[in-house]
Design a protein around this motif. Structure first.
Motif, short mmCIF file in Angstrom:
data_model
loop_
_atom_site.label_atom_id
_atom_site.label_comp_id
_atom_site.label_asym_id
_atom_site.label_seq_id
_atom_site.Cartn_x
_atom_site.Cartn_y
_atom_site.Cartn_z
N TYR A 24 13.15 1.46 -10.94
CA TYR A 24 14.22 1.42 -11.92
C TYR A 24 15.54 1.13 -11.22
N GLY A 25 16.37 0.32 -11.86
CA GLY A 25 17.65 -0.03 -11.28
C GLY A 25 18.80 0.46 -12.12
N ILE A 26 19.92 0.77 -11.46
CA ILE A 26 21.16 1.09 -12.15
C ILE A 26 22.04 -0.15 -12.04
N ALA A 27 22.47 -0.67 -13.20
CA ALA A 27 23.09 -1.99 -13.26
C ALA A 27 24.53 -1.92 -13.75
N ALA A 28 25.33 -2.86 -13.22
CA ALA A 28 26.71 -3.02 -13.64
C ALA A 28 27.04 -4.50 -13.62
N ASP A 29 28.03 -4.89 -14.41
CA ASP A 29 28.53 -6.27 -14.38
C ASP A 29 28.99 -6.59 -12.96
N ALA A 30 28.37 -7.60 -12.35
CA ALA A 30 28.68 -7.92 -10.95
C ALA A 30 30.12 -8.39 -10.77
N PHE A 31 30.76 -8.85 -11.86
CA PHE A 31 32.12 -9.38 -11.76
C PHE A 31 33.18 -8.37 -12.22
N ASN A 32 32.75 -7.16 -12.53
CA ASN A 32 33.68 -6.11 -12.95
C ASN A 32 33.84 -5.14 -11.78
N ILE A 33 34.99 -5.21 -11.12
CA ILE A 33 35.21 -4.44 -9.90
C ILE A 33 35.09 -2.95 -10.16
N GLU A 34 35.64 -2.48 -11.28
CA GLU A 34 35.57 -1.05 -11.58
C GLU A 34 34.15 -0.61 -11.88
N ALA A 35 33.39 -1.48 -12.54
CA ALA A 35 32.01 -1.14 -12.87
C ALA A 35 31.16 -1.01 -11.61
N VAL A 36 31.36 -1.92 -10.66
CA VAL A 36 30.61 -1.84 -9.39
C VAL A 36 31.01 -0.57 -8.64
N ALA A 37 32.29 -0.23 -8.63
CA ALA A 37 32.73 1.00 -7.98
C ALA A 37 32.12 2.21 -8.67
N ARG A 38 31.98 2.14 -9.99
CA ARG A 38 31.36 3.22 -10.76
C ARG A 38 29.88 3.36 -10.38
N LEU A 39 29.21 2.24 -10.19
CA LEU A 39 27.81 2.26 -9.77
C LEU A 39 27.65 2.97 -8.43
N LEU A 40 28.47 2.59 -7.45
CA LEU A 40 28.38 3.21 -6.13
C LEU A 40 28.69 4.70 -6.21
N ALA A 41 29.67 5.07 -7.02
CA ALA A 41 30.02 6.49 -7.16
C ALA A 41 28.89 7.28 -7.81
N ALA A 42 28.23 6.70 -8.81
CA ALA A 42 27.14 7.39 -9.49
C ALA A 42 26.01 7.71 -8.53
N LYS A 43 25.77 6.84 -7.58
CA LYS A 43 24.70 7.04 -6.60
C LYS A 43 25.15 7.89 -5.41
N GLY A 44 26.46 8.04 -5.25
CA GLY A 44 26.96 8.73 -4.07
C GLY A 44 26.98 7.84 -2.84
N ARG A 45 27.14 6.54 -3.07
CA ARG A 45 27.18 5.57 -1.96
C ARG A 45 28.61 5.11 -1.72
N ASP A 46 28.83 4.54 -0.52
CA ASP A 46 30.14 3.98 -0.22
C ASP A 46 30.05 2.46 -0.17
N ARG A 47 31.15 1.84 0.16
CA ARG A 47 31.22 0.37 0.16
C ARG A 47 30.44 -0.28 1.29
N GLN A 48 29.97 0.54 2.22
CA GLN A 48 29.20 -0.03 3.34
C GLN A 48 27.78 -0.41 2.91
N ALA A 49 27.34 -0.02 1.72
CA ALA A 49 26.01 -0.36 1.22
C ALA A 49 26.15 -1.10 -0.10
N PRO A 50 26.60 -2.36 -0.06
CA PRO A 50 26.82 -3.10 -1.30
C PRO A 50 25.52 -3.36 -2.05
#
Length: 235
Positions: free
Chosen positions: A38-64
């Protein structure tokens, strides 16, 4: 309020897909089945949405997160250069479990994290994922789990981990087998080398070599040395 929709029930499928599309447009997160996990998805062109995805997983920007796309044609819109060998691999293994890293089109207005100008692309072999992608366009998609936890193979397991950080859960039954195989084709596209396997998954090195021959380099480096350093738990 998060909600789980059973895509095997026609009424729930229609409602779930409609709400999932709306959630993506609003910059919210959606959990969907893929052919791997299962994947957690966000609009690839929405910067805030991608940041929200990383935050939901507890990941940082080093794991795009990688980007899932609806078809092979989208490859040219997102990648700066696509060698013939990569086209052959895409024709052979997409939709399916092959993630291909290439240099991203420099004009793209997105921010997936510390990609160093690259993007990891895949066409998933799952009808629910493909239908959503066809309607939303490219999605940044990572495995639907908290960092350090096992990847979710059911929507319920994803919900247990991610809760109301996700707006819509599309339940497509139990999924999952081996993860996708990740290859780095940036050196080939730049004319400085061949294709490297960063993670061997459902598609074997032998199967890749049958398509590209000696352009496939020996697997001598570990995941993380890639210019993209994609999330190792990607969907």
């Amino acid at each position: 309020m998060d909600a789980i929709y059973d895509t095997s029930v026609n009424a729930e499928l229609l409602t779930g897909m409609r709400l999932a599309r709306q959630a993506i447009v609003r910059g919210q997160l959606v959990v969907m089945p893929t052919d791997t996990v299962y994947g957690i998805a966000a609009d690839a062109f929405n910067i805030e949405a991608v940041a929200r995805l990383l935050a939901a997983k507890g990941r940082d920007r080093q794991a795009p997160p990688p980007v899932l796309i609806p078809n092979v044609a989208t490859l040219d819109a997102l990648a700066a250069s696509v060698p013939d060998a990569v086209r052959a691999l895409a024709a052979e293994f997409w939709p399916g479990g092959l993630t291909i890293i290439l240099d991203a089109q420099p004009s793209l207005a997105w921010d997936l994290g510390e990609t160093r100008g690259t993007v990891a692309l895949r066409v998933p072999n799952n009808p629910i994922a493909l239908e959503l992608l066809a309607e939303t366009g490219p999605l940044a998609v990572s495995s639907a789990n908290l960092t350090g936890a096992a990847a979710a193979r059911t929507a319920a397991n994803a919900h247990e981990q991610l809760g109301d950080s996700v707006a819509v859960y599309l339940n497509g039954g139990e999924v999952g087998s081996e993860p996708s195989t990740i290859i780095d084709a940036t050196a080939l596209a730049r004319g400085t080398g061949g294709i490297r396997i960063l993670r061997e998954g459902v598609i074997s090195a032998a199967a890749l070599r049958d398509v590209v021959g000696d352009l496939l380099e020996p697997a001598t480096e570990i995941l993380g040395a890639s210019p993209a350093s994609p999330d190792v738990s990607e969907a």
